[in-house]
Design a protein around this motif. Structure first.
Motif, PDB file in Angstrom:
ATOM      1  N   ILE A  29      -4.326  14.659   5.902  1.00  0.00           N
ATOM      2  CA  ILE A  29      -5.560  15.400   5.612  1.00  0.00           C
ATOM      3  C   ILE A  29      -5.235  16.714   4.911  1.00  0.00           C
ATOM      4  O   ILE A  29      -5.861  17.080   3.915  1.00  0.00           O
ATOM      5  CB  ILE A  29      -6.364  15.643   6.906  1.00  0.00           C
ATOM      6  N   LEU A  30      -4.245  17.437   5.427  1.00  0.00           N
ATOM      7  CA  LEU A  30      -3.883  18.727   4.828  1.00  0.00           C
ATOM      8  C   LEU A  30      -3.336  18.563   3.413  1.00  0.00           C
ATOM      9  O   LEU A  30      -3.498  19.440   2.570  1.00  0.00           O
ATOM     10  CB  LEU A  30      -2.870  19.453   5.711  1.00  0.00           C
ATOM     11  N   ASP A  31      -2.684  17.426   3.145  1.00  0.00           N
ATOM     12  CA  ASP A  31      -2.116  17.171   1.822  1.00  0.00           C
ATOM     13  C   ASP A  31      -3.113  16.542   0.849  1.00  0.00           C
ATOM     14  O   ASP A  31      -2.822  16.430  -0.340  1.00  0.00           O
ATOM     15  CB  ASP A  31      -0.894  16.247   1.929  1.00  0.00           C
ATOM     16  N   ASP A  32      -4.283  16.142   1.328  1.00  0.00           N
ATOM     17  CA  ASP A  32      -5.270  15.444   0.499  1.00  0.00           C
ATOM     18  C   ASP A  32      -5.915  16.421  -0.485  1.00  0.00           C
ATOM     19  O   ASP A  32      -6.707  17.282  -0.099  1.00  0.00           O
ATOM     20  CB  ASP A  32      -6.329  14.799   1.386  1.00  0.00           C
ATOM     21  N   GLN A  33      -5.593  16.276  -1.747  1.00  0.00           N
ATOM     22  CA  GLN A  33      -6.119  17.166  -2.787  1.00  0.00           C
ATOM     23  C   GLN A  33      -7.603  16.933  -3.071  1.00  0.00           C
ATOM     24  O   GLN A  33      -8.252  17.759  -3.718  1.00  0.00           O
ATOM     25  CB  GLN A  33      -5.313  16.996  -4.076  1.00  0.00           C
ATOM     26  N   ASN A  34      -8.160  15.812  -2.595  1.00  0.00           N
ATOM     27  CA  ASN A  34      -9.586  15.546  -2.780  1.00  0.00           C
ATOM     28  C   ASN A  34     -10.449  16.383  -1.837  1.00  0.00           C
ATOM     29  O   ASN A  34     -11.648  16.502  -2.035  1.00  0.00           O
ATOM     30  CB  ASN A  34      -9.884  14.058  -2.563  1.00  0.00           C
ATOM     31  N   LEU A  35      -9.845  16.933  -0.798  1.00  0.00           N
ATOM     32  CA  LEU A  35     -10.563  17.797   0.151  1.00  0.00           C
ATOM     33  C   LEU A  35     -10.244  19.238  -0.208  1.00  0.00           C
ATOM     34  O   LEU A  35      -9.455  19.903   0.433  1.00  0.00           O
ATOM     35  CB  LEU A  35     -10.125  17.491   1.586  1.00  0.00           C
ATOM     36  N   ASP A  36     -10.880  19.720  -1.257  1.00  0.00           N
ATOM     37  CA  ASP A  36     -10.494  21.019  -1.808  1.00  0.00           C
ATOM     38  C   ASP A  36     -11.678  21.974  -1.916  1.00  0.00           C
ATOM     39  O   ASP A  36     -11.932  22.527  -2.966  1.00  0.00           O
ATOM     40  CB  ASP A  36      -9.841  20.804  -3.178  1.00  0.00           C
ATOM     41  N   ASP A  37     -12.422  22.122  -0.816  1.00  0.00           N
ATOM     42  CA  ASP A  37     -13.506  23.091  -0.861  1.00  0.00           C
ATOM     43  C   ASP A  37     -12.963  24.467  -0.489  1.00  0.00           C
ATOM     44  O   ASP A  37     -11.987  24.575   0.244  1.00  0.00           O
ATOM     45  CB  ASP A  37     -14.657  22.671   0.058  1.00  0.00           C
ATOM     46  N   PRO A  38     -13.570  25.542  -0.986  1.00  0.00           N
ATOM     47  CA  PRO A  38     -13.026  26.899  -0.805  1.00  0.00           C
ATOM     48  C   PRO A  38     -12.852  27.325   0.654  1.00  0.00           C
ATOM     49  O   PRO A  38     -11.921  28.047   0.977  1.00  0.00           O
ATOM     50  CB  PRO A  38     -14.043  27.811  -1.492  1.00  0.00           C
ATOM     51  N   THR A  39     -13.724  26.895   1.549  1.00  0.00           N
ATOM     52  CA  THR A  39     -13.628  27.320   2.947  1.00  0.00           C
ATOM     53  C   THR A  39     -12.853  26.316   3.796  1.00  0.00           C
ATOM     54  O   THR A  39     -12.728  26.504   5.007  1.00  0.00           O
ATOM     55  CB  THR A  39     -15.029  27.502   3.550  1.00  0.00           C
ATOM     56  N   CYS A  40     -12.341  25.273   3.167  1.00  0.00           N
ATOM     57  CA  CYS A  40     -11.578  24.212   3.855  1.00  0.00           C
ATOM     58  C   CYS A  40     -12.418  23.470   4.894  1.00  0.00           C
ATOM     59  O   CYS A  40     -11.870  22.839   5.794  1.00  0.00           O
ATOM     60  CB  CYS A  40     -10.308  24.758   4.481  1.00  0.00           C
ATOM     61  N   PHE A  41     -13.744  23.538   4.786  1.00  0.00           N
ATOM     62  CA  PHE A  41     -14.594  22.867   5.770  1.00  0.00           C
ATOM     63  C   PHE A  41     -14.304  21.370   5.806  1.00  0.00           C
ATOM     64  O   PHE A  41     -14.253  20.779   6.881  1.00  0.00           O
ATOM     65  CB  PHE A  41     -16.081  23.108   5.481  1.00  0.00           C
ATOM     66  N   GLN A  42     -14.123  20.747   4.642  1.00  0.00           N
ATOM     67  CA  GLN A  42     -13.876  19.310   4.601  1.00  0.00           C
ATOM     68  C   GLN A  42     -12.578  18.954   5.333  1.00  0.00           C
ATOM     69  O   GLN A  42     -12.516  17.970   6.068  1.00  0.00           O
ATOM     70  CB  GLN A  42     -13.818  18.808   3.165  1.00  0.00           C
ATOM     71  N   ARG A  43     -11.547  19.762   5.149  1.00  0.00           N
ATOM     72  CA  ARG A  43     -10.281  19.522   5.846  1.00  0.00           C
ATOM     73  C   ARG A  43     -10.443  19.695   7.356  1.00  0.00           C
ATOM     74  O   ARG A  43      -9.971  18.880   8.140  1.00  0.00           O
ATOM     75  CB  ARG A  43      -9.200  20.460   5.337  1.00  0.00           C
ATOM     76  N   ILE A  44     -11.111  20.754   7.749  1.00  0.00           N
ATOM     77  CA  ILE A  44     -11.315  21.016   9.175  1.00  0.00           C
ATOM     78  C   ILE A  44     -12.141  19.891   9.799  1.00  0.00           C
ATOM     79  O   ILE A  44     -11.811  19.380  10.871  1.00  0.00           O
ATOM     80  CB  ILE A  44     -11.983  22.383   9.392  1.00  0.00           C
ATOM     81  N   ASP A  45     -13.194  19.482   9.117  1.00  0.00           N
ATOM     82  CA  ASP A  45     -14.045  18.412   9.619  1.00  0.00           C
ATOM     83  C   ASP A  45     -13.251  17.111   9.758  1.00  0.00           C
ATOM     84  O   ASP A  45     -13.399  16.395  10.751  1.00  0.00           O
ATOM     85  CB  ASP A  45     -15.248  18.223   8.691  1.00  0.00           C
ATOM     86  N   ALA A  46     -12.399  16.807   8.788  1.00  0.00           N
ATOM     87  CA  ALA A  46     -11.589  15.589   8.837  1.00  0.00           C
ATOM     88  C   ALA A  46     -10.588  15.648   9.993  1.00  0.00           C
ATOM     89  O   ALA A  46     -10.350  14.648  10.674  1.00  0.00           O
ATOM     90  CB  ALA A  46     -10.869  15.386   7.508  1.00  0.00           C
ATOM     91  N   ILE A  47     -10.008  16.815  10.241  1.00  0.00           N
ATOM     92  CA  ILE A  47      -9.055  16.965  11.347  1.00  0.00           C
ATOM     93  C   ILE A  47      -9.776  16.805  12.684  1.00  0.00           C
ATOM     94  O   ILE A  47      -9.295  16.094  13.575  1.00  0.00           O
ATOM     95  CB  ILE A  47      -8.323  18.318  11.265  1.00  0.00           C
ATOM     96  N   VAL A  48     -10.938  17.434  12.830  1.00  0.00           N
ATOM     97  CA  VAL A  48     -11.698  17.308  14.077  1.00  0.00           C
ATOM     98  C   VAL A  48     -12.125  15.856  14.281  1.00  0.00           C
ATOM     99  O   VAL A  48     -12.058  15.330  15.399  1.00  0.00           O
ATOM    100  CB  VAL A  48     -12.909  18.270  14.087  1.00  0.00           C
ATOM    101  N   SER A  49     -12.503  15.167  13.223  1.00  0.00           N
ATOM    102  CA  SER A  49     -12.878  13.754  13.327  1.00  0.00           C
ATOM    103  C   SER A  49     -11.690  12.907  13.776  1.00  0.00           C
ATOM    104  O   SER A  49     -11.832  12.034  14.640  1.00  0.00           O
ATOM    105  CB  SER A  49     -13.410  13.237  11.992  1.00  0.00           C
TER     106      SER A  49
END
Length: 65
Positions: A29-49
């Motif tokens: 998830i952290l390495d996924d370049q497709n999850l590149d929003d400025p606040t990292c919300f997409q990355r955080i949401d994916a990790i919590v999921s």
């Protein structure tokens, strides 16, 4: 009952395997370049999921303002 049917070493190996799998998912998830929003919300949401899918709970709730 299921845990009682496993040997002590099997329980530790199973727990380690599941922990490593979750760590791998988080790294991906952290390495996924497709999850590149400025606040990292997409990355955080994916990790919590991923955390919840592993059967782990958290009292932390993410809220967008």
């Amino acid at each position: 009952m299921y845990l009682d049917s496993l040997a002590e070493g099997e329980i530790a190996a199973l727990a380690e395997s599941q922990a490593l799998s979750l760590i791998n998912q988080i790294r991906e998830i952290l390495d996924d370049q497709n999850l590149d929003d400025p606040t990292c919300f997409q990355r955080i949401d994916a990790i919590v999921s991923a955390w919840h899918e592993a059967g782990l709970e958290t009292d932390r709730h993410w809220e967008c303002e």
